[in-house]
Design a protein around this motif. Structure first.
Motif, PDB file in Angstrom:
ATOM      1  N   ILE A  64       4.677  -8.901  -7.200  1.00 53.17           N
ATOM      2  CA  ILE A  64       3.431  -9.460  -6.402  1.00 53.17           C
ATOM      3  C   ILE A  64       2.501  -9.406  -5.958  1.00 53.17           C
ATOM      4  O   ILE A  64       1.172  -9.740  -5.213  1.00 53.17           O
ATOM      5  N   GLU A  87       0.813 -11.653  -8.798  1.00 51.94           N
ATOM      6  CA  GLU A  87       0.691 -12.497  -7.721  1.00 51.94           C
ATOM      7  C   GLU A  87      -0.721 -12.996  -7.082  1.00 51.94           C
ATOM      8  O   GLU A  87      -1.153 -14.258  -7.513  1.00 51.94           O
ATOM      9  N   SER A 110       4.620  -5.049   1.585  1.00 54.61           N
ATOM     10  CA  SER A 110       4.425  -5.925   0.977  1.00 54.61           C
ATOM     11  C   SER A 110       2.597  -6.233   0.876  1.00 54.61           C
ATOM     12  O   SER A 110       1.725  -6.409   0.084  1.00 54.61           O
ATOM     13  N   ILE A 143      -0.537  -7.302  -1.274  1.00 51.79           N
ATOM     14  CA  ILE A 143      -1.168  -8.590  -1.528  1.00 51.79           C
ATOM     15  C   ILE A 143      -2.911  -8.039  -1.659  1.00 51.79           C
ATOM     16  O   ILE A 143      -3.334  -8.570  -2.307  1.00 51.79           O
TER      17      ILE A 143
END
Ligand code: HSE
Length: 296
Positions: free
Chosen positions: A54, A57, A91, A95
């Motif tokens: 993550i 990404e 998460s 990010i």
């Protein structure tokens, strides 16, 4: 190399479903380095060492947005204090860190607000990423695909207790438990409570949280997924907590007490030890500064 510390967060804060969150002094710390090619991980669990990571990404989204020629990157985790899949913003932390790291490696073409927009696009709702980015307590609301936010510092006078179970609960599963339609009166109830909750943080009149921090949009629907949810919340209220609510999508239960309420802390700690589920109490402090970045 860039080092970034990003805070844990709690979202919803009772009635502010998908629109309110606040940050804690509990951090994950990451480092980012440009390498000639490829993707390397340091200190990252084996299962997350791949292109679906993550953090990676988020970096790629940032590179693509800037039309930046893809470079090789090394991603490291130096410290991992935020429990995974417990409703404490792990998460979001990944990010936010990935976006900040990528932006700095490119020479910082984007502002914090640009990065925040990207974070919301990735996460889908802004309530965790906004305090992770800006610290304090943040209200954010979507309008035509863009999140608008306003933050305030969290005042002194309160302490946070996180009741964290051993089991995990995915946000996806917790969102599936929600209804398509809610009664009009429940919507009205939540609007009033969310506004009142925010006014408590604005004014520092935290006693009012006892009435303000209540919800009818998500907690009842999700409580079946969290064994002992009602027992724990009832116990915390009975012991004198200012408020107790599901942290984000759960399963962590967040409690706010007046600073120095040692009896409540001790009482709830003892109670958690009597329950199945491996519940632990973690004391948390407010965070009014957001991420911390060290370049060099
Ligand atoms: N507002 C979100 C929810 C938080 O309750 O589903 C989880 O990201």
């Amino acid at each position: 190399m860039v080092r970034v510390k990003v805070p844990a967060t709690t979202a919803n804060i009772g009635a502010g479903f998908d629109c309110m969150g606040l940050a804690f002094k509990l951090y994950n710390e990451y480092f980012f380095e440009e390498i000639p090619e490829g993707l390397e991980f340091v200190g990252v669990k084996e299962e997350f060492c791949n292109e679906q990571n993550i953090i990676y990404e988020a970096m790629i989204r940032c590179f693509n947005k800037a039309n930046y020629k893809k470079i090789g990157v090394k991603i490291g985790i130096i410290k991992e204090e935020i429990p995974i899949s417990r409703g404490l913003g792990s998460s979001s932390s990944c990010i936010v860190a990935g976006l900040i790291g990528a932006n700095i490696l490119m020479g910082s073409p984007f502002s914090n607000d640009d990065l925040f927009d990207l974070a919301v696009e990735i996460e889908g709702h802004p309530d965790n990423v906004s305090p992770a980015f800006f610290g304090g307590i943040v209200v954010s609301s979507m309008e035509e695909g863009k999140a608008y936010y306003n933050r305030i510092d969290i005042k002194d006078g309160i302490e946070f207790l996180a009741f964290i179970p051993e089991f995990t609960l995915s946000t996806e599963k917790a969102r599936k438990a929600l209804p398509e339609v809610i009664p009009f009166k429940d919507g009205v109830y939540n609007i009033g409570k969310a506004a009142l909750t925010l006014s408590c943080f604005y004014s520092g009149n935290f006693d009012l949280l006892k009435v303000a921090c209540k919800d009818k949009l998500h907690e009842n629907y999700r409580s079946n997924l969290i064994p002992n949810f009602d027992n724990i919340t009832n116990k915390a209220r009975e012991l004198g907590a200012l408020c107790v609510f599901l942290s984000g999508a759960g399963p962590t239960i967040m409690c706010i007490i007046k600073k120095g309420s040692i009896d409540i802390k001790e009482g709830i700690k003892k109670y958690l030890e009597t329950l199945d589920g491996g519940w632990k109490l973690l004391e948390l402090e407010k965070n009014n500064i957001g991420p911390e970045i060290v370049e060099g």
